[in-house]
Enzyme design. Structure first.
Site, PDB file in Angstrom:
ATOM      1  N   GLU A   1       7.508  60.343 -20.395  1.00 39.45           N
ATOM      2  CA  GLU A   1       8.651  60.406 -19.477  1.00 39.45           C
ATOM      3  C   GLU A   1       9.630  59.271 -19.682  1.00 39.45           C
ATOM      4  OE1 GLU A   1       5.530  60.809 -18.564  1.00 39.45           O
ATOM      5  OE2 GLU A   1       5.482  62.909 -17.921  1.00 39.45           O
TER       6      GLU A   1
ATOM      7  N   HIS B   1       1.601  64.606  -6.778  1.00 38.56           N
ATOM      8  CA  HIS B   1       2.420  65.735  -7.233  1.00 38.56           C
ATOM      9  C   HIS B   1       3.202  66.373  -6.081  1.00 38.56           C
ATOM     10  CE1 HIS B   1      -0.243  65.541 -10.730  1.00 38.56           C
ATOM     11  NE2 HIS B   1       0.538  66.366 -11.363  1.00 38.56           N
TER      12      HIS B   1
HETATM   13  C1  LIG Z   1       2.820  61.394 -16.302  1.00 43.80           C
HETATM   14  C2  LIG Z   1       2.540  62.839 -16.256  1.00 43.80           C
HETATM   15  N1  LIG Z   1       3.292  63.684 -16.970  1.00 43.80           N
HETATM   16  C3  LIG Z   1       3.060  65.007 -16.938  1.00 43.80           C
HETATM   17  C4  LIG Z   1       2.052  65.503 -16.167  1.00 43.80           C
HETATM   18  C5  LIG Z   1       1.817  67.013 -16.070  1.00 43.80           C
HETATM   19  N2  LIG Z   1       0.615  67.327 -16.849  1.00 43.80           N
HETATM   20  C6  LIG Z   1      -0.587  67.335 -16.250  1.00 43.80           C
HETATM   21  S1  LIG Z   1      -1.810  67.561 -17.335  1.00 43.80           S
HETATM   22  C7  LIG Z   1      -0.725  67.716 -18.604  1.00 43.80           C
HETATM   23  C8  LIG Z   1      -1.246  67.944 -19.971  1.00 43.80           C
HETATM   24  C9  LIG Z   1      -2.177  66.871 -20.363  1.00 43.80           C
HETATM   25  O1  LIG Z   1      -2.634  67.082 -21.645  1.00 43.80           O
HETATM   26  P1  LIG Z   1      -3.849  66.265 -22.197  1.00 43.80           P
HETATM   27  O2  LIG Z   1      -3.640  64.808 -21.989  1.00 43.80           O
HETATM   28  O3  LIG Z   1      -4.046  66.701 -23.603  1.00 43.80           O
HETATM   29  O4  LIG Z   1      -5.084  66.696 -21.289  1.00 43.80           O
HETATM   30  P2  LIG Z   1      -5.698  68.157 -21.144  1.00 43.80           P
HETATM   31  O5  LIG Z   1      -4.949  68.825 -20.035  1.00 43.80           O
HETATM   32  O6  LIG Z   1      -5.564  68.855 -22.426  1.00 43.80           O
HETATM   33  O7  LIG Z   1      -7.112  67.913 -20.751  1.00 43.80           O
HETATM   34  C10 LIG Z   1       0.579  67.572 -18.172  1.00 43.80           C
HETATM   35  C11 LIG Z   1       1.765  67.652 -19.013  1.00 43.80           C
HETATM   36  C12 LIG Z   1       1.292  64.600 -15.412  1.00 43.80           C
HETATM   37  N3  LIG Z   1       0.321  65.010 -14.597  1.00 43.80           N
HETATM   38  N4  LIG Z   1       1.542  63.271 -15.481  1.00 43.80           N
END
Ligand SMILES: Cc1ncc(C[n+]2csc(CCOP(=O)(O)OP(=O)(O)O)c2C)c(N)n1
Ligand SMILES: [Mg+2]
Lengths: 332, 342
Positions: A64, A133
């Site tokens: 971000e 959130h």
């Molecule tokens: C700072 C932030 N940006 C975006 C999100 C929205 N978000 C939640 S989980 C996610 C994907 C995370 O991917 P990863 O780190 O690979 O974990 P996975 O879900 O694959 O276990 C996103 C974009 C968030 N919760 N926090």
């Protein structure tokens, strides 16, 4: 007037505005997390990537601070980015670029540059997404000179204000309440703008002014309709922009009704209600007041997960009805 | 190697790490817990579908060996920070599923008293400092916990779980650097399931393997097959030894896959059905581990049935406990915001 009043959802209205902006100006492009093939966490970008391609609908990594900064850099150098935060809560990660850079760059450089960036923030509670959130952080950004901060409350305004934001030479922050995305309403076809910095009177009344923001506008209208039967006549002002704030519309309304209730979802203390109350207290409308000003805002707590607690955290229609009735009946 | 005689130990000499390191009973317990994670999430998912649980949730089905393998060498008072996809970490670290269900149902008996839900599930008593709604949010916190361990000389090791998506946040880079310069007892575990929401690592990340990023912070970077329990446990064991010896952090990249969508609103448009089915049919971590246990003579079919039945009962009891538990009073809305209010 259209023969048939075309209805779109709030989310569709934003999507249409972004498409129009991209059609009108090839410098406009979209950036954000999962806005491409996923369509955005709330399906606001939807299938725009199919129409405009991955060069103009850009999925960023989960970055971000960097992403917002890239948007600022592109804006300063000739492009017109619309940057989507997946949730407004993640503005906290990008505060540096928003507050120190986007907001101040023009000023610090003595007017040599502009920062025509638009940032979109899905905000608010009501989805069971808990403390990280569900926040309403618009007043944080409203505190920063150099930014413009808007909160459209209807599909019509969501489209028109986004198009105004894209045309605006300065950084515009748009807070979109997540529970509004499915709200339907009349949205004219084609290009139009709704001015930034102008409040709208949604309902005229004589007994009380309710100044509401975002999702609270509809709740205030519902409360006003419910109180009609009791002979209480409420004026509802949709603030729409919190910076720059439309003082005159508020002052004029309070001079007419002599009572003021501010309703907003964000935490009550140090919020938009304090600003609205103070500007009335500082104005000629003060002499017209027949009752103390009242604020209804969020409880002094992060948003809880439990659904009943979550509801109790933010003002609901019955709360507005009770506060408005008490004010008009002189209970307070 | 508790309880294993020399003859037994010799007969295991050629087996993978965990079969040499842990007793048959401990390994059967691992299978039990992997099933517990799987059935917990299936149970939570079903409750969600039936409208008993609100909000959203992120299921780690398909990633159970990673959570279990990393937690295997940890002591009870070692600590972890977890993620939005944290149910498995929680159970692997010793949590009771009844109180997890209670949290999902928003009840006062839940681990967060109904305030946190799935995304903030924690069990501080068992060393789980919490799942996190912010991608990469837990990584610097783990480094801080490791700093406490060093300053207070508690000997605790801290594990920070995060996903592949998290490695593109500034917090990841800042935290790894500090852990390295201060030689802190922390293990960074990137559970690379190929995607951050809809964005593949190929599209989001400049390096092919996230473990390569360890080089930038002068720490070992280890890649393991996250669906093979023994491989994960072995890497974790070494990293824990290194951390306890005061030699500093390790980055482990555990390559795995989530069977379910990102959250409850995912239409899986960014990956193919064939890809998902391939992982489910051919690389399911529970099946792989169960087959190994059986092939190596650590369990028979009847033993597996006993475990499955016991887990099913635990899940059913957990859901009943959650349903029967009280919801928080509205009057307590502003509790827990500050310490003195509780
Ligand atoms: C700072 C932030 N940006 C975006 C999100 C929205 N978000 C939640 S989980 C996610 C994907 C995370 O991917 P990863 O780190 O690979 O974990 P996975 O879900 O694959 O276990 C996103 C974009 C968030 N919760 N926090
Ligand atoms: Mg991932």
């Amino acid at each position: 007037m259209d023969a048939v009043m075309r209805e779109l959802s709030y989310a569709q209205a934003i999507q249409e505005a972004m498409a129009i902006a991209m059609d009108m100006d090839e410098r406009v492009f979209l950036m954000g997390e999962d806005i491409g093939v996923y369509g955005g966490a709330f399906q606001v970008t939807g299938d725009l990537v199919e129409r405009y391609g991955t060069d103009r609908v850009i999925d960023t990594p989960i970055s971000e601070l960097g992403g917002a900064g890239v948007a600022v850099g592109a804006a300063v150098t000739g492009m017109r980015p619309i940057f989507e935060f997946q949730f407004s809560d993640f503005a906290t990660l990008a505060m540096e670029q928003i507050v120190n850079q986007a907001a101040k760059m023009r000023f610090m450089l003595g007017g040599e540059v502009s920062v025509p960036v638009v940032m979109r923030f899905p905000a608010g509670s009501g989805t069971g997404a808990a403390a990280q959130h569900s926040q309403s952080l618009e007043a944080w950004l409203g505190h920063v000179p150099g930014l413009k901060v808007i909160q459209p409350a209807t599909p019509h305004d969501a489209k028109g204000m986004l198009l105004a934001a894209v045309a605006d030479p300065d950084p515009v922050m748009i807070f979109e309440h997540k529970l509004l995305y499915k709200m339907k309403g009349h949205v004219p076809e084609g290009h139009y703008t709704v001015p930034i910095g102008k409040a709208e009177i949604r309902r005229e009344g004589r007994d009380l002014t309710i100044v509401a923001t975002s999702i609270m506008v509809q709740k205030a209208l519902d409360a006003a309709a419910a109180l009609e039967g009791e002979g209480i006549d409420i004026e509802v002002v949709d603030l729409r922009t919190i910076r720059p704030i439309d003082r005159q519309t508020i002052i004029d309304s309070v001079k007419k009704t002599s009572r003021l209730l501010c309703v907003y979802e964000a935490v009550k203390t140090l919020g938009i209600g304090a600003e609205v109350s103070a500007l009335v207290a500082e104005s000629e409308a003060f002499d017209y007041l027949d009752a103390p000003i009242v604020r209804l805002g969020g409880a002094e707590t992060p948003i809880p997960y439990n659904p009943d607690l979550e509801k109790a955290t933010v003002p609901q229609v019955p709360d507005i009805i009770a506060a408005a009735r008490d004010l008009v009946k002189g209970v307070r | 190697m508790a309880g294993a005689s020399k003859a037994v130990a010799d007969s295991r000499a050629n087996l993978p790490f965990v079969y040499r390191q842990y007793s048959p009973e401990q390994l059967r317990q691992v299978l039990h817990k992997m099933y517990l994670i799987r059935r917990f999430e299936e149970g939570a998912e079903e409750c969600y579908m039936r409208g008993l649980i609100h909000g959203t949730m992120h299921l780690s089905i398909g990633q159970e060996a990673s959570a279990m393998g990393i937690c295997m060498p940890l002591a009870e008072d070692d600590q972890i920070t977890s993620t939005h996809r944290g149910h498995g970490h929680c159970i692997a670290k010793g949590t009771e599923v009844s109180r997890m269900f209670a949290e999902f149902f928003g009840k006062t008996t839940g681990y967060c008293k109904g305030r946190g839900g799935s995304m903030h599930i924690a069990d501080v008593a068992k060393g789980n400092l919490g799942a996190n709604g912010i991608v990469a949010g837990g990584i610097p916190i783990a480094v801080g916990a490791a700093l406490s361990s060093k300053m207070m000389k508690t000997g605790k090791v801290v594990v920070s779980f995060f996903g592949d998506g998290a490695n593109n946040e500034g917090a990841f880079h800042e935290a790894l650097n500090m852990a390295a310069i201060w030689k802190l007892p922390v293990i960074f575990v990137c559970e690379n399931n190929g995607y951050g929401m809809s964005t593949s690592t190929a599209r989001s990340t400049a390096v092919k393997n996230i473990a390569e990023r360890a080089a930038a912070y002068s720490m070992p970077g280890v890649i393991v097959n996250g669906n093979i329990f023994s491989e994960v446990a072995e890497a974790s064991f070494k990293a824990v030894e290194r951390a306890r010896a005061g030699e500093g952090p390790t980055l482990i990249e555990s390559k795995t896959y989530r069977h379910r969508g990102h959250s409850k609103s995912d239409r899986n448009r960014y990956r193919t059905k064939e890809e998902i089915e391939d992982w489910m049919a051919n690389r399911d971590p529970i099946t792989l581990f169960e087959n190994e246990l059986r092939d190596f003579g650590f369990i028979d079919d009847q033993g597996i049935e006993v475990i499955r039945d016991a887990v099913a009962q635990e899940i059913a009891d957990g859901i009943e406990f959650a349903k029967a538990s009280p919801a928080p009073e509205i009057a307590t809305l502003e509790n827990y915001v500050y310490t003195e209010q509780t």
